[in-house]
Design an enzyme around this catalytic site. Structure first.
Site, PDB file in Angstrom:
ATOM      1  N   ASP A 183       0.837  -1.203   0.000  1.00  0.00           N
ATOM      2  CA  ASP A 183       0.000   0.000   0.000  1.00  0.00           C
ATOM      3  C   ASP A 183       0.869   1.248   0.000  1.00  0.00           C
ATOM      4  O   ASP A 183       1.997   1.231   0.489  1.00  0.00           O
ATOM      5  CB  ASP A 183      -0.886   0.024   1.260  1.00  0.00           C
ATOM      6  CG  ASP A 183      -2.066  -0.915   1.096  1.00  0.00           C
ATOM      7  OD1 ASP A 183      -2.223  -1.462  -0.013  1.00  0.00           O
ATOM      8  OD2 ASP A 183      -2.803  -1.115   2.079  1.00  0.00           O
ATOM      9  N   ASP A 197       0.934   3.623   1.873  1.00  0.00           N
ATOM     10  CA  ASP A 197       0.810   4.314   3.168  1.00  0.00           C
ATOM     11  C   ASP A 197       2.008   3.946   4.046  1.00  0.00           C
ATOM     12  O   ASP A 197       2.922   3.254   3.603  1.00  0.00           O
ATOM     13  CB  ASP A 197      -0.515   3.935   3.836  1.00  0.00           C
ATOM     14  CG  ASP A 197      -0.638   2.431   4.046  1.00  0.00           C
ATOM     15  OD1 ASP A 197       0.381   1.715   3.837  1.00  0.00           O
ATOM     16  OD2 ASP A 197      -1.733   1.962   4.388  1.00  0.00           O
ATOM     17  N   ASP A 241       2.333   2.012   6.697  1.00  0.00           N
ATOM     18  CA  ASP A 241       2.499   0.576   6.926  1.00  0.00           C
ATOM     19  C   ASP A 241       3.120  -0.096   5.713  1.00  0.00           C
ATOM     20  O   ASP A 241       4.029  -0.911   5.831  1.00  0.00           O
ATOM     21  CB  ASP A 241       1.143  -0.075   7.200  1.00  0.00           C
ATOM     22  CG  ASP A 241       0.827  -0.092   8.680  1.00  0.00           C
ATOM     23  OD1 ASP A 241       1.702   0.365   9.453  1.00  0.00           O
ATOM     24  OD2 ASP A 241      -0.275  -0.549   9.044  1.00  0.00           O
TER      25      ASP A 241
END
Ligand code: 0RA
Length: 688
Positions: A552, A554, A556
């Protein structure tokens, strides 16, 4: 607590040809051996001479009921000698000497004996001379014979006469001098006591004379000469070195006592006397090593038990811990040793923690770390030792563990607090050992894991492709099961394989990269790739020539990407070097105007595009994660070899990832804070 300064230890060199002295007839102790020269080779002659010399009317062969029992006891010793002295080989033979000497040591411990002389005579008989109080010679009321005879003929009679005597010394089995008597063809004892000088002769445990008066005595002491029985022992050839080694040990363990060992067969002599006691013992043990500090020493008494510990670290790695109970070397350890080890580990961990001397989080100092390069002698004297095990060289008294533990812990803690420089030096050495141990463990774990990684069966989570030529195959390593699901639908199953990895690897793996190898997700990954890792890595087994990480966009996702890259860089370096590793660049936005759709991969690109197409009637969709994309979108943005954006990872990228990983995951708080401040922007856009 005493820190030894080496000033008062008189360590006399031994086995040094220049120092070896011939027997000195002026020696007071040597003079106490009566008729030694004339009668040495013929005990019968000696006996006759002594009997003739005495006018004493003894009760020869006139024993009461008790005394017959006494003698029956010694018959048992002759029947089963091993039960009393362990073996009838050389150890058992030498044990006879130690048994006699131990009685003299007891006198020394009681404060009455300063010097012990052990002489191996030309005929292999042995004489032990001491300047203690002398064995009592008065008639013993219970046995109706002289105390001397009881001591010599009754099993275990040793310390019974004097309950106050601090009887701690004891041969291997603490059997008493009567056992020596029973196993000797002849034994002669002389006592100087109460102004009298008396003698008594025995043969195979039987009294062959009464008390023989030898005249007046102005000193006190005991002299015992015995001839080991050839019928019992395999050999009666005593070893000067064996006897010397034990006498040296006894001299270390009982500070101040002077023990002279003389060999009449070779005219060798050793003198052992150590004012430093076990501190001198440590100096002796570390004599060829590089000590790191002065010997640490403490000596405490508790509940009638005496506990003495001396220790010193050297620059080496070998552990050297000697434990003694009542002067017996407990080679199988026992409760005192357990107590010592527990206390050492606890004391050093405590000190290291409270003084912040461990720079690595979660690093615990184990007993093995503490023992590395340590030389230690623990000598305890307990009232009623229980020895266990086949060779009776293991202490069983359970209360001793706690006593030793608490004494050693508090004494050592005090020492460390009072000597911070030495404490720091020692703790640093222990920490180094701990780190080395961890590293070695890592290597072992890796090897163990690596064999698991060689498994030929492919992981169940892998949605493999049909193509068998690795050069044509791609593996998508996808974050999260949901993303994996849509990825599967959007792929071209002919040459594209999908491996979904659970997103939360990082939480588990915060500590160390080596632990990553223990992680099931990583094992799955390595098995799918096929090459194994580290030394076992084999590029020929690579199953896909393109490995595409898809996470992803993002925080994380970038963490996982960072972890995966670090892992590949550290354990499968050639994959990166040879350009097999890619990162998929899923778009951040989809910008739709009319029928035209544009995927936007970078923030700046969005502004550029909006300027280009104008802001009116524009639909902007922001993708937060892969899971939000439908299979078609995923296909378009990452699978379609025509349209997709892939970034090939170069070794520099991996090095950066590794650095970032170390900074983000490591224990060093300060550099991490600095890194985040310095790279605040980059960290936000960690998505390479
Ligand atoms: C029994 C009682 C006492 C001393 C001894 C034995 C004793 C035995 C040996 C063996 C070799 N040397 C020894 N010295 C002493 C206590 C004597 C007392 O109370 O005076």
């Amino acid at each position: 607590m005493v820190e030894n300064t080496n000033q008062n230890s008189a360590v006399i060199p031994e086995n040094n040809p220049e120092k070896n002295q011939t027997q000195n007839s002026e020696s007071s102790a040597a003079n106490l051996v009566i008729n030694q020269q004339e009668n040495k080779h013929d005990p019968t002659k000696k006996l006759a001479a002594i009997q003739e010399a005495t006018s004493h009317n003894h009760q020869d062969n006139n024993y009461g009921a008790e005394s017959i029992q006494v003698l029956e006891g010694l018959e048992a010793v002759r029947k089963r000698p091993s039960m009393y002295i362990g073996t009838t080989g050389l150890p058992g033979l030498h044990h006879l000497v130690y048994e006699v000497v131990d009685n003299s040591i007891d006198e020394a411990l009681a404060g009455f004996c300063k010097e012990i002389v052990v002489i191996i005579n030309e005929d292999n008989s042995v004489t032990v001379v001491d300047d203690g109080r002398g064995i009592p010679i008065a008639i013993h009321s219970q046995y109706k014979m002289s105390a001397l005879e009881v001591v010599m003929c009754k099993l275990h009679a040793g310390g019974k006469f004097d309950k106050k005597t601090y009887k701690v010394s004891g041969g291997l089995h603490g059997v008493g001098i009567s056992v020596v008597n029973a196993l000797s063809t002849w034994l002669q004892v002389e006592v100087r006591r109460d102004g009298r000088h008396v003698a008594m002769i025995f043969e195979r445990g039987h009294s062959k004379s009464g008390i023989i008066e030898k005249g007046a005595a102005d000193t006190t002491g005991t002299t015992i000469t015995f001839m080991p029985d050839k019928e019992i022992f395999e050999s009666i050839e005593f070893s000067f070195d064996t006897v010397s080694a034990r006498m040296r040990e006894l001299a270390f363990l009982n500070k101040g006592i002077k023990i002279i060992v003389r060999d009449e067969r070779t005219e060798k002599e050793n003198i052992f006397q150590y004012e430093g006691g076990i501190v001198s013992f440590i100096e002796y043990l570390n004599r060829n090593k590089t000590p790191l500090h002065p010997t640490i020493y403490f000596d405490t008494e508790k509940n009638g038990n005496e506990i003495e510990v001396a220790m010193q670290y050297n620059a080496g790695y070998i552990e050297n811990i000697f434990s003694f109970v009542n002067n017996i070397n407990t080679i199988d350890g026992g409760t005192h040793l357990t107590g010592l080890k527990t206390a050492l580990t606890r004391a050093f961990n405590n000190y290291a923690e409270s003084n912040k001397l461990i720079d690595e989080k979660d690093l615990k100092l184990t007993s093995d770390d503490v023992k590395e390069g340590m030389c230690c002698v623990i000598s305890v004297k307990v009232q009623e030792p229980q020895f266990e095990g086949q060779t009776k060289t293991k202490l069983g008294n359970s209360d001793v563990k706690g006593i030793v533990d608490s004494i050693v812990f508090s004494s050592l803690t005090t020492y460390l607090e009072e000597n911070p420089k030495i404490a720091k030096l020692i703790v640093e050495k222990i920490v180094t050992s701990a780190k080395a141990r961890e590293a070695a463990k890592k290597a072992r774990d890796l090897t163990r894991r690596k064999s698991a990684l060689d498994s030929s069966s492919l992981p169940g989570k892998l949605a493999d492709c049909q193509e068998r030529d690795p050069a044509k195959c791609e593996l998508f390593i996808v974050e999260g099961d949901s993303a994996g699901g849509s990825a599967k639908m959007g792929r071209d199953r002919k040459f594209q394989a999908i491996l979904p990895l659970k997103g939360k690897i990082l939480n588990v793996e915060k500590a160390r990269i080596n632990k990553v190898v223990d992680n099931d997700e990583i094992i799955t990954l390595v098995t799918a790739i096929g090459t194994n890792i580290a030394e076992e890595f084999d590029i020929k087994k690579l199953r896909y020539h393109k490995l595409i990480l898809m996470t992803d966009a993002d925080v994380d996702g970038s963490h996982i990407q960072c972890l995966l890259l670090t892992f590949l860089y550290r354990f499968m370096t050639p994959l990166i070097e040879q350009g097999h590793v890619y990162v998929a660049m899923p778009p951040l936005y989809k910008v739709k105007k009319g029928k035209t759709e544009n995927y936007v991969y970078k923030e700046e690109e969005l502004f550029r595009l909006l300027k280009e197409i104008g802001k009116d009637n524009v639909n902007i969709q922001r993708y937060k994660g892969l899971g939000e994309m439908n299979p078609e979108q995923l296909w378009e943005t990452t699978r379609d070899t025509e349209k997709r954006m892939l970034k090939q990872i170069k070794i520099e990228d991996a090095v950066i990832a590794d650095e970032i990983f170390t900074l983000l995951m490591g224990d060093q708080v300060e550099p991490r804070r600095k890194f985040i401040q310095d790279h605040a922007k980059e960290v936000k856009n960690l998505d390479l």
